[in-house]
Write a protein that holds these residues in place. Structure first.
Motif, PDB file in Angstrom:
ATOM      1  N   HIS A 190     -16.835 -38.575 -22.005  1.00  0.00           N
ATOM      2  CA  HIS A 190     -16.121 -37.349 -22.361  1.00  0.00           C
ATOM      3  C   HIS A 190     -16.114 -37.247 -23.885  1.00  0.00           C
ATOM      4  O   HIS A 190     -15.787 -38.205 -24.578  1.00  0.00           O
ATOM      5  CB  HIS A 190     -14.685 -37.410 -21.822  1.00  0.00           C
ATOM      6  N   ASN A 191     -16.488 -36.077 -24.418  1.00  0.00           N
ATOM      7  CA  ASN A 191     -16.490 -35.836 -25.864  1.00  0.00           C
ATOM      8  C   ASN A 191     -15.610 -34.636 -26.175  1.00  0.00           C
ATOM      9  O   ASN A 191     -15.810 -33.544 -25.619  1.00  0.00           O
ATOM     10  CB  ASN A 191     -17.910 -35.567 -26.368  1.00  0.00           C
ATOM     11  N   ARG A 192     -14.662 -34.820 -27.054  1.00  0.00           N
ATOM     12  CA  ARG A 192     -13.757 -33.743 -27.478  1.00  0.00           C
ATOM     13  C   ARG A 192     -14.030 -33.470 -28.962  1.00  0.00           C
ATOM     14  O   ARG A 192     -13.935 -34.387 -29.793  1.00  0.00           O
ATOM     15  CB  ARG A 192     -12.310 -34.174 -27.262  1.00  0.00           C
ATOM     16  N   LEU A 193     -14.361 -32.211 -29.284  1.00  0.00           N
ATOM     17  CA  LEU A 193     -14.700 -31.856 -30.663  1.00  0.00           C
ATOM     18  C   LEU A 193     -13.854 -30.688 -31.154  1.00  0.00           C
ATOM     19  O   LEU A 193     -13.499 -29.788 -30.381  1.00  0.00           O
ATOM     20  CB  LEU A 193     -16.186 -31.505 -30.791  1.00  0.00           C
ATOM     21  N   LYS A 194     -13.600 -30.731 -32.453  1.00  0.00           N
ATOM     22  CA  LYS A 194     -12.834 -29.675 -33.100  1.00  0.00           C
ATOM     23  C   LYS A 194     -13.404 -29.500 -34.509  1.00  0.00           C
ATOM     24  O   LYS A 194     -13.726 -30.484 -35.177  1.00  0.00           O
ATOM     25  CB  LYS A 194     -11.363 -30.056 -33.180  1.00  0.00           C
ATOM     26  N   ALA A 195     -13.546 -28.252 -34.946  1.00  0.00           N
ATOM     27  CA  ALA A 195     -14.090 -27.995 -36.280  1.00  0.00           C
ATOM     28  C   ALA A 195     -13.392 -26.807 -36.921  1.00  0.00           C
ATOM     29  O   ALA A 195     -12.973 -25.859 -36.237  1.00  0.00           O
ATOM     30  CB  ALA A 195     -15.592 -27.744 -36.204  1.00  0.00           C
ATOM     31  N   ARG A 196     -13.279 -26.845 -38.253  1.00  0.00           N
ATOM     32  CA  ARG A 196     -12.851 -25.687 -39.026  1.00  0.00           C
ATOM     33  C   ARG A 196     -14.053 -25.203 -39.809  1.00  0.00           C
ATOM     34  O   ARG A 196     -14.758 -26.002 -40.445  1.00  0.00           O
ATOM     35  CB  ARG A 196     -11.707 -26.037 -39.976  1.00  0.00           C
ATOM     36  N   VAL A 197     -14.317 -23.915 -39.743  1.00  0.00           N
ATOM     37  CA  VAL A 197     -15.476 -23.321 -40.409  1.00  0.00           C
ATOM     38  C   VAL A 197     -14.998 -22.299 -41.416  1.00  0.00           C
ATOM     39  O   VAL A 197     -14.201 -21.405 -41.100  1.00  0.00           O
ATOM     40  CB  VAL A 197     -16.419 -22.657 -39.387  1.00  0.00           C
ATOM     41  N   GLU A 198     -15.495 -22.443 -42.651  1.00  0.00           N
ATOM     42  CA  GLU A 198     -15.133 -21.512 -43.725  1.00  0.00           C
ATOM     43  C   GLU A 198     -16.398 -21.099 -44.461  1.00  0.00           C
ATOM     44  O   GLU A 198     -17.141 -21.951 -44.956  1.00  0.00           O
ATOM     45  CB  GLU A 198     -14.159 -22.174 -44.700  1.00  0.00           C
TER      46      GLU A 198
END
Length: 727
Positions: free
Chosen positions: A443-451
């Motif tokens: 299981h892979n959980r990813l989170k990103a902020r893009v600016e």
């Protein structure tokens, strides 16, 4: 001309003729193929001649024996290893015999793993320099012996194809003429190696040295071994994972002609017979009662749910740069999870092992990636010192990580303990699948902020079991499985503030390495997530990656090469398979190699997917044999496409639901895409290539389906019903 009298006329062929020698009928022309006698022998080539070191033996006459520390299982390492040694030894590939290394960690222990093993796409990166040094050292000793015999400086001598020549006098000697004298010398230290411009073999398209014997049926795999007086065993384990034998009525099997014995162990029942067919029939005739044990309620939905729950619990920090968590407090991050199922190995050659326990010793004939583990496992079963166990290793008919375990050898030894004389234990295809040690569920959980088109914060959490904690405990450090997080901890991209975590979650299902190992999970998730980011920010997937690779020119060059070769950005040609079409891209940096892949797919309204074309650009560092690199990428791509489109192992009531290739699909010939491979020139250290093709094609195909349908794959394999509903 055919010799069989039963071949009466052109175009007709008797069954006996085929069984005797093999044959082909082309039009009205009959072509008989005479197979060599004694094809299925137990004896393998043995090193001949004086040992100049652990890897080079040179006889007085005949071919040079080169000892191969890594096992050949179709990936071409016998040829690449031989090229490294032969290059520095100054002999041709046609002048050598490739010999299996015995179980001997001291001399053949893996430079990276320490244990004696073949896997992880590490053979080339680990063994190239040691084998070149072995060849160069042996050559230096032979030259020194010739120089001493002629009383001339060694620097005056030249070597070509196993012949030492003194140009000043015209004298020459074969290596075999001085091998005994050379073997008495102290090996020199720090022998210089050839510079790349001096290479005669390395970097050339060399024909594989194991192919000729395979073509004529001479190659002896483990499953081909024949010994005098040998019996054959078929086995079965509980259909419920981990179940035990409760009762066996042996009478129906023992009443069958050719059945010699029934072996009942705590967890295994085997029938010993005169041949495999009779053994299998005897096994089917048995009346076995099993005690299912604690896993009788094991269910796939619960396995997914338990892993999902574990992924939200405490983890171990693998990498922390900056304050990713703090940056997520501002704005709305992009989030996604990706799940990868259990997978079986399904090599063409099912698990098998021949064992003879006698007179206080044990002999084993098998194809294994871990001869040392095999020796130790059998010794432990029998209560013998390891030196009393001899492992005769054979070429392997496909490993894919499934033969990195000694468990089948241990099982065969437990059965052989109860049998007088040698016994060959063969797993049926059904047992090979259902009793496999599976690729773990991840299981892979990813989170990103893009600016402004850039990723400024990144959080990747990997959840799954630890193979290394069991297989190589010293490599499991600080609660981190370096394989499970490979591809997550060191992505090729600039991703701003980073937090990478690992959550170890064991679920009771037996698991092992599988082709592509950890990067299967992590690279698939990272590359799929980048396409989701591109979709959410209205960016081109290749353009987004190019921005994130601004400080990684080597990776960017690979990406650009694949995109250019695939015609990224140009219209896709119409496909008769489906009106919805898409291209997908993926990049990976693992196993010391860089690969970029572009896949083109067509999708029917019913949700079926056809991969039409795959383009892969590679930078694997210095290439030993270009043909091997191309072949391994092609094979890896085929393996990976089957995974993303079709394959999974699931459990219901503690039982594996899949049984054979009807419900665990290999890619079929009508599904084969065009595969184009481009090798980028590089002087970097050689990387691995046995697994990267499998890794990089999976997200490329998934991203192509995403482009064609707007549906992103978050749990493999593809679900045709979800894609169909997107129409």
């Amino acid at each position: 001309m055919p010799r069989d009298p039963e071949v009466l006329e052109p175009g007709t062929l008797s069954r006996r003729a085929v069984l005797r020698g093999g044959a082909a009928v082309l039009g009205g022309l009959f072509i008989g193929i005479e197979l060599p006698a004694g094809r299925a022998r137990a004896d393998e080539l043995q090193a001949a001649g004086a040992a100049l070191n652990a890897f080079v033996h040179i006889p007085v006459q005949g071919r040079v024996s080169l000892i191969m520390p890594a096992v050949e299982m179709g990936q071409g390492v016998y040829t690449s290893q031989a090229m490294c040694m032969a290059e520095e030894l100054d002999v041709g590939l046609d002048q050598i015999e490739a010999i299996h290394a015995p179980a001997d960690r001291e001399h053949y222990g893996h430079p990276i793993f320490y244990v004696q093993a073949t896997g992880g796409s590490t053979t080339t990166m680990a063994w190239t320099e040691p084998l070149r040094k072995a060849g160069a050292t042996a050559r230096a000793m032979l030259v020194a012996a010739a120089a001493a015999e002629w009383n001339v400086p060694a620097s005056d001598l030249v070597t070509t194809r196993g012949v030492i020549t003194h140009p000043g006098s015209g004298r020459s000697l074969r290596y075999g003429d001085v091998t005994d004298r050379a073997a008495q010398m102290v090996p020199p230290a720090d022998v210089p190696l050839k510079s790349p411009e001096q290479f005669q073999l390395i970097g050339t398209r060399a024909r594989r040295i194991d192919t000729p014997d395979k073509v004529v049926g001479k190659t002896v795999y483990g499953i081909d071994v024949r010994l005098p007086g040998m019996k054959f065993a078929a086995l079965t384990a509980s259909p419920v994972l981990g179940g035990k034998v409760s009762h066996v009525d042996e009478a129906p099997a023992l009443a069958m002609p050719g059945v010699r014995q029934v072996v009942v162990l705590e967890d295994i029942v085997a029938v010993v017979a005169d041949n495999t067919w009779i053994a299998e029939q005897g096994l089917r005739a048995l009346d076995i009662t099993w005690s299912p044990g604690a896993n009788a309620t094991l269910d796939q939905a619960q396995l997914w749910a338990d892993t999902e729950k574990a992924s939200t619990g405490p983890g171990v920090t693998v990498r922390k740069e900056g304050d990713a968590t703090g940056k997520f407090t501002a704005g709305t991050p992009i989030e996604a999870t990706y799940e990868l199922p259990f997978l079986a190995h399904t090599s063409l050659e099912t698990q098998n092992c021949t064992v003879h326990v006698h007179d206080g010793v044990c002999e084993i004939w098998v194809g294994t990636q871990v001869p040392g583990y095999a020796q130790a496992g059998a010794a432990q079963v029998l209560g013998l010192p390891p030196e009393k166990v001899t492992v005769h290793n054979h070429l392997i008919g496909g490993g894919f990580g499934g033969r990195l375990e000694a468990a089948p050898i241990v099982t065969a030894t437990r059965i052989a303990q109860k049998v007088a004389g040698p016994v060959k234990v063969i797993w049926s295809r059904e047992q090979d699948i259902r009793q496999d040690m599976f690729r773990p569920l991840y299981h892979n959980r990813l989170k990103a902020r893009v600016e402004n088109g850039r990723v400024t914060a990144w959080h990747h959490r990997v959840t799954g079991p630890s193979i290394l904690a069991r297989w190589l405990p010293p490599a499991f450090k600080d609660g981190i499985d370096s394989d499970a997080i490979d591809g997550a901890a060191e992505p090729p991209y600039a991703l701003g503030d980073m937090l990478v975590e690992y959550v170890r979650h064991e679920n009771g299902v037996p698991f092992s390495f599988w082709r592509g190992v950890g990067p299967n999970s992590t690279v698939f998730s990272v590359e799929s997530f980048l396409d989701l980011i591109a979709h959410r920010t209205a960016a081109d997937p290749v353009a987004l990656r190019r921005v994130l690779l601004g400080k990684n020119p080597r990776a960017r060059a690979v990406l650009d090469a694949a995109a250019a070769k695939a015609g990224w950005g140009t219209p896709l040609a119409a496909s008769p398979f489906g009106a919805r079409r898409g291209r997908g891209v993926a990049l990976m940096h693992a196993f010391g190699s860089l690969l970029a892949c572009v896949a083109e797919v067509a999708v029917t309204d019913g949700g079926d997917v056809r991969v039409n074309r795959v383009v892969v650009a590679t930078d694997v560092g210095r290439v030993i044999n270009p043909d091997t690199v191309v072949a391994q990428v092609q094979g890896g791509v085929v393996f990976g496409i089957a995974t993303v489109l079709h394959n999974r192992i699931t459990f219901a009531g503690g039982r594996v639901e899949q049984t054979n290739f009807n419900d665990y699909r290999l890619l079929r010939i009508n599904e084969m895409p065009t595969i184009e491979v481009e090798l980028l020139a590089s002087t970097e250290k050689s990387g691995g290539i046995g697994e990267p093709g499998t890794v990089v094609v999976q997200p490329a195909v998934a991203n192509a389906v995403f482009a064609a349908t707007g549906v992103q794959l978050t749990r493999m394999p593809l679900d045709a019903s979800l894609i169909a509903r997107s129409v």
